[in-house]
Write a protein that holds these residues in place. Structure first.
Motif, PDB file in Angstrom:
ATOM      1  N   SER A 653       0.958  -1.023   0.163  1.00  0.00           N
ATOM      2  CA  SER A 653       0.456  -0.511   0.257  1.00  0.00           C
ATOM      3  C   SER A 653       0.575   1.353  -0.112  1.00  0.00           C
ATOM      4  N   GLU A 654       1.870   1.121   1.063  1.00  0.00           N
ATOM      5  CA  GLU A 654       3.111   2.333   0.774  1.00  0.00           C
ATOM      6  C   GLU A 654       3.659   2.462  -0.524  1.00  0.00           C
ATOM      7  N   LEU A 655       3.789   1.311  -1.071  1.00  0.00           N
ATOM      8  CA  LEU A 655       4.601   1.771  -2.359  1.00  0.00           C
ATOM      9  C   LEU A 655       3.582   1.943  -3.730  1.00  0.00           C
ATOM     10  N   VAL A 656       2.892   1.368  -3.950  1.00  0.00           N
ATOM     11  CA  VAL A 656       1.033   1.631  -4.593  1.00  0.00           C
ATOM     12  C   VAL A 656       0.658   3.108  -4.185  1.00  0.00           C
ATOM     13  N   GLY A 657       1.169   4.171  -3.413  1.00  0.00           N
ATOM     14  CA  GLY A 657       0.663   5.429  -2.808  1.00  0.00           C
ATOM     15  C   GLY A 657       1.382   6.148  -3.142  1.00  0.00           C
ATOM     16  N   GLN A 658       2.785   5.886  -3.038  1.00  0.00           N
ATOM     17  CA  GLN A 658       3.841   6.767  -3.621  1.00  0.00           C
ATOM     18  C   GLN A 658       4.470   6.702  -4.630  1.00  0.00           C
ATOM     19  N   LEU A 659       3.859   6.024  -5.769  1.00  0.00           N
ATOM     20  CA  LEU A 659       4.837   5.454  -7.046  1.00  0.00           C
ATOM     21  C   LEU A 659       3.638   5.658  -8.123  1.00  0.00           C
ATOM     22  N   TYR A 660       2.210   4.992  -7.170  1.00  0.00           N
ATOM     23  CA  TYR A 660       1.367   4.390  -8.613  1.00  0.00           C
ATOM     24  C   TYR A 660       0.411   5.724  -8.592  1.00  0.00           C
ATOM     25  N   LYS A 661       1.146   6.703  -9.482  1.00  0.00           N
ATOM     26  CA  LYS A 661       0.628   8.292 -10.080  1.00  0.00           C
ATOM     27  C   LYS A 661       1.139   8.276 -11.637  1.00  0.00           C
ATOM     28  N   SER A 662      -0.613   9.198 -11.810  1.00  0.00           N
ATOM     29  CA  SER A 662       0.447   9.450 -13.304  1.00  0.00           C
ATOM     30  C   SER A 662       0.915   9.982 -14.089  1.00  0.00           C
ATOM     31  N   LEU A 663       1.610  11.118 -13.190  1.00  0.00           N
ATOM     32  CA  LEU A 663       2.685  12.117 -13.384  1.00  0.00           C
ATOM     33  C   LEU A 663       3.673  11.166 -13.468  1.00  0.00           C
ATOM     34  N   LEU A 664       4.174  10.279 -12.966  1.00  0.00           N
ATOM     35  CA  LEU A 664       5.254   9.849 -12.619  1.00  0.00           C
ATOM     36  C   LEU A 664       5.465   8.223 -13.501  1.00  0.00           C
ATOM     37  N   LEU A 665       4.316   8.158 -14.186  1.00  0.00           N
ATOM     38  CA  LEU A 665       4.485   7.230 -14.847  1.00  0.00           C
ATOM     39  C   LEU A 665       5.672   7.128 -15.768  1.00  0.00           C
ATOM     40  N   GLU A 666       5.681   7.935 -16.655  1.00  0.00           N
ATOM     41  CA  GLU A 666       6.448   7.895 -17.931  1.00  0.00           C
ATOM     42  C   GLU A 666       8.273   8.109 -17.454  1.00  0.00           C
ATOM     43  N   ASP A 667       8.288   8.730 -16.065  1.00  0.00           N
ATOM     44  CA  ASP A 667       9.551   8.987 -15.595  1.00  0.00           C
ATOM     45  C   ASP A 667      10.488   7.591 -15.238  1.00  0.00           C
ATOM     46  N   LEU A 668       9.042   7.383 -14.819  1.00  0.00           N
ATOM     47  CA  LEU A 668       9.685   5.542 -13.716  1.00  0.00           C
ATOM     48  C   LEU A 668      10.037   4.468 -14.629  1.00  0.00           C
ATOM     49  N   LEU A 669       9.025   4.536 -15.594  1.00  0.00           N
ATOM     50  CA  LEU A 669       9.185   3.480 -16.282  1.00  0.00           C
ATOM     51  C   LEU A 669       9.950   3.660 -18.474  1.00  0.00           C
ATOM     52  N   THR A 670      10.892   4.795 -17.411  1.00  0.00           N
ATOM     53  CA  THR A 670      12.144   4.999 -18.341  1.00  0.00           C
ATOM     54  C   THR A 670      13.216   4.040 -18.223  1.00  0.00           C
ATOM     55  N   GLU A 671      13.190   3.424 -19.834  1.00  0.00           N
ATOM     56  CA  GLU A 671      14.738   2.384 -19.854  1.00  0.00           C
ATOM     57  C   GLU A 671      16.030   2.839 -19.834  1.00  0.00           C
ATOM     58  N   SER A 672      16.619   2.532 -19.077  1.00  0.00           N
ATOM     59  CA  SER A 672      18.259   3.199 -19.081  1.00  0.00           C
ATOM     60  C   SER A 672      18.385   2.657 -20.930  1.00  0.00           C
TER      61      SER A 672
END
Length: 705
Positions: A653-672
């Motif tokens: 629940s902590e991970l989802v609450g902190q990271l599962y946000k539409s604004l962060l999707l693009e940045d978090l799932l940027t591949e190296s």
């Protein structure tokens, strides 16, 4: 079996596209000293002037030369495969240029060269592009295909000539560089070594044969070519060399006559040179003429290569299939490109949280075998590290008999005590119980560190997908670390409270403690009776043993104190010396400051003092063991509840609450970039291996014989 060489050429084309040499394909490597005539032999096989000529080091990069035989009827078909099918019609280019022979370079893609002077110029240009204008060499090969009805199917590698002394601005280790480059190609067990030696040199000094024997001591894949037969000294011939009497070579020795530099300058064509070569051999070596010469060399190389390919094919097929399986597995580990980012993020978060909890529970997919990890290590901390640390704590550690006696005296105040004051026991036992707090807090710290290590364990072993997204990985690590950091003070506070609870109320009515007191009292009474029995008859029983009287030996009686000082504090002389050191008496006009009188630190205890101290020490030890047992049981439970289980329950629940946000999707799932590149390389190699497998599968059994 003639179809085998085009198959190998196709395989080379397939692997050239991915720029990898993971498969060692059968080919012929041409080895010889500088200016021994290697390039001239290749030109004779092709039938065209197409290689750079001159003195010194001319070949400075490996040239992989594929000769493709084309019959007139399939020229159009081959041209259509190699280039745009619509660009050809009946062997004629739309531009109106008719051709039956042409060349292609790998680095120029689909550009076709019909002028062989242009091919020579392109080889020189491409060589200088990599190696520069100096005489240095490069291991990066040039790939050239020649299509002609006048060649046999062959794959040859022209290598730089062996040299000993650097010239011009060549590097000092040019000999080692060239040698390493040659060994790289001829060490391939699937290659045939074409060792070129000039006839006007001693065969026993041939560098080409020496290098060939290093990697092929049995000579099973070495063929010797003797060039410049027409340049031998007058009165000498190469008969013994060609018959194999000087140095035998298993695959044979073939002599050829190349064009001289004058012939080249006079534009003597290769076909004419081959006719002159045949006439020379018939005149000079009539008995060997049919087993020497350029045409015989071409047929021999074609036959050797075909048989060699046939022998290597089963192993080659197996190798390709094994590599295809390995690259498929590698590609699977890299994962597919992300399409639905929202679902992918949720899936990765859930998987990480699940793996984290499974590692604690011991049900993880990847079990560590080299060391304890996760829940097993936490258990080890509780029962081995923490348990042994508590057991090593001495109940009376840091507490001397004088400390105990001092505490007893301080607890009585100004009044002499008939019994041991209870307050002294509480004071001392609290001091000892307080020592359990530090190892308890250290236990919390160790468990916290292990919870941190589990994050890295899950990243490395359990969820390989996280390595694709470094930003997501860092964000998850940050969230879990933050959660652990948030729970640490709460857990520490609880452990601190557990010790404080024990300190808040010393329960002397504890069942275990009451049993210990009863046993101790009976032991003391037994000892007292034993001492009474040992008294001499002249001593009255009611007076008791010396030191047992309340008046003489009591801690509060002046007489007892003086008596004790006389008998226990030293000799008369010492007393005298001690008294003389005191300030002058009041009769002489001086005041006495009693606080300045030194108090003896160590002295022999009276029997009662000894007994009182023993009572307190035994009580402290008994009660300390009870508290230690409680702490040893309650601290792990508190750590599990407040830290481990709390993190497990709230992690997802902590991970989802902190990271599962539409604004962060693009940045978090940027591949190296590194991962994307490796996936593309693995995908290209897998396609090449699958294509190679198809090419080999097209060979029918009839082709092999």
């Amino acid at each position: 079996m003639e179809a085998l060489i085009p198959v190998i050429n196709k395989l080379q084309d397939v692997f050239n596209t991915v720029g990898s040499d993971v498969i060692q394909l059968p080919q012929i490597a041409v080895v010889g000293t500088q200016s021994s005539g290697k390039s001239s032999v290749l030109e004779s096989l092709v039938g065209k002037d197409m290689l750079p000529r001159g003195t010194g080091v001319v070949t400075r990069r490996p040239l992989i030369l594929q000769l493709v035989n084309l019959s007139p009827e399939d020229r159009r078909k081959a041209a259509g495969e190699e280039n745009d099918p619509n660009a050809w019609k009946n062997g004629r280019l739309y531009k109106g240029v008719e051709t039956e022979e042409w060349g292609k370079f790998l680095h120029t893609k689909n550009k076709i060269y019909t002028d062989f002077d242009e091919i020579r110029q392109e080889i020189e240009t491409e060589t200088e592009r990599i190696t520069g204008n100096n005489k240095g060499i490069s291991a990066e090969p040039i790939h050239l295909k020649i299509f002609s009805p006048h060649v046999v199917n062959l794959t040859l590698v022209d290598l730089p000539g062996i040299t000993k002394v650097p010239v011009g601005d060549q590097p000092k280790d040019i000999e080692i560089q060239i040698r390493d480059l040659i060994l790289r190609y001829i060490s391939n067990p699937n290659s045939i070594i074409l060792a070129v030696t000039a006839a006007n040199t001693d065969m026993a000094t041939s560098e080409a044969l020496k290098v060939a024997r290093e990697v092929d001591p049995d000579g099973r894949r070495t063929l010797a070519v003797i060039t410049k037969l027409d340049l031998m000294d007058a009165g000498t011939d190469a008969m013994d060399v060609l018959m194999g009497r000087v140095i035998p070579v298993k695959l044979g020795i073939i002599g050829v006559v190349n064009r001289s530099q004058l012939d080249i300058n006079n534009k003597k064509i290769v076909a004419e040179a081959i006719r002159d070569e045949y006439a020379f051999l018939q005149k000079k070596y009539p008995s060997l003429a049919n087993r020497n010469g350029t045409k015989y060399l071409a047929r021999t190389l074609n036959r050797l290569l075909m048989h060699h390919i046939r022998d290597c094919l089963p192993e080659l097929k197996t190798r390709i299939n094994v590599l295809a399986a390995q690259y498929q597995s590698l590609l699977n580990s890299y994962g597919e490109p992300v399409e639905d980012k929202s679902a992918t993020l949720l899936q990765l978060i859930t998987k990480f949280a699940s793996e984290y909890c499974n590692t604690i529970e011991g049900t993880a997919k990847y079990i560590e075998t080299s060391e304890l990890c996760g829940g097993a290590r936490i258990c080890y901390i509780f029962h081995e590290t923490f348990g042994r640390t508590l057991e090593s704590v001495d109940p009376l550690g840091g507490l001397t008999t004088i400390d105990v006696l001092t505490a007893i005296r301080n607890a009585t105040g100004p009044r002499p005590a008939l019994f041991v004051p209870e307050i002294s026991f509480e004071l001392l036992v609290k001091r000892q119980v307080k020592r359990l707090e530090e190892p308890s807090l250290r236990c919390v710290e160790l468990v916290h560190e292990e919870m941190q290590r589990i994050i890295q364990h899950c990243s490395n072993y359990s969820t390989q997908e996280l390595l694709r997204f470094p930003k997501l990985h860092d964000a998850i690590v940050e969230v879990v670390t933050s959660l652990l950091r948030k729970r640490l003070p709460v857990t520490n506070e609880m452990v601190h409270n557990l010790v404080a609870i024990e300190l808040a109320y010393i329960n002397t009515k504890h069942p275990d403690f009451a049993d210990a007191c009863g046993l101790m009292n009976s032991n003391i009474e037994e000892q007292r009776r034993n001492r009474m029995r040992e008294l001499p008859p002249s001593v009255p029983r009611d007076k008791g043993a010396p030191g047992d009287g309340t008046q003489d030996a009591g801690t509060g009686g002046w007489r007892g104190m003086v008596k004790a000082s006389k008998s226990e504090d030293g000799t008369y002389e010492e007393k005298t010396k001690y008294m003389t050191s005191l300030p002058a008496s009041p009769q002489k006009g001086h005041a006495i400051n009693l606080l300045d009188v030194p108090v003896p630190v160590a002295r022999k205890l009276s029997a009662r003092e000894q007994r009182d101290c023993e009572v307190i020490e035994r009580l402290i030890k008994s009660y300390f063991l009870i508290v230690r047992k409680n702490i040893q049981d309650s601290v792990p439970k508190a750590v599990m509840h407040f830290l481990v289980n709390n993190v497990k329950d709230n992690l997802q629940s902590e991970l989802v609450g902190q990271l599962y946000k539409s604004l962060l999707l693009e940045d978090l799932l940027t591949e190296s970039e590194d991962m994307a590149q490796r996936r593309n390389e693995a995908a290209d190699m897998l396609k090449a291996l699958q294509r190679a497998s198809q090419v080999i599968a097209e060979i029918r059994e009839t082709h092999l014989w």
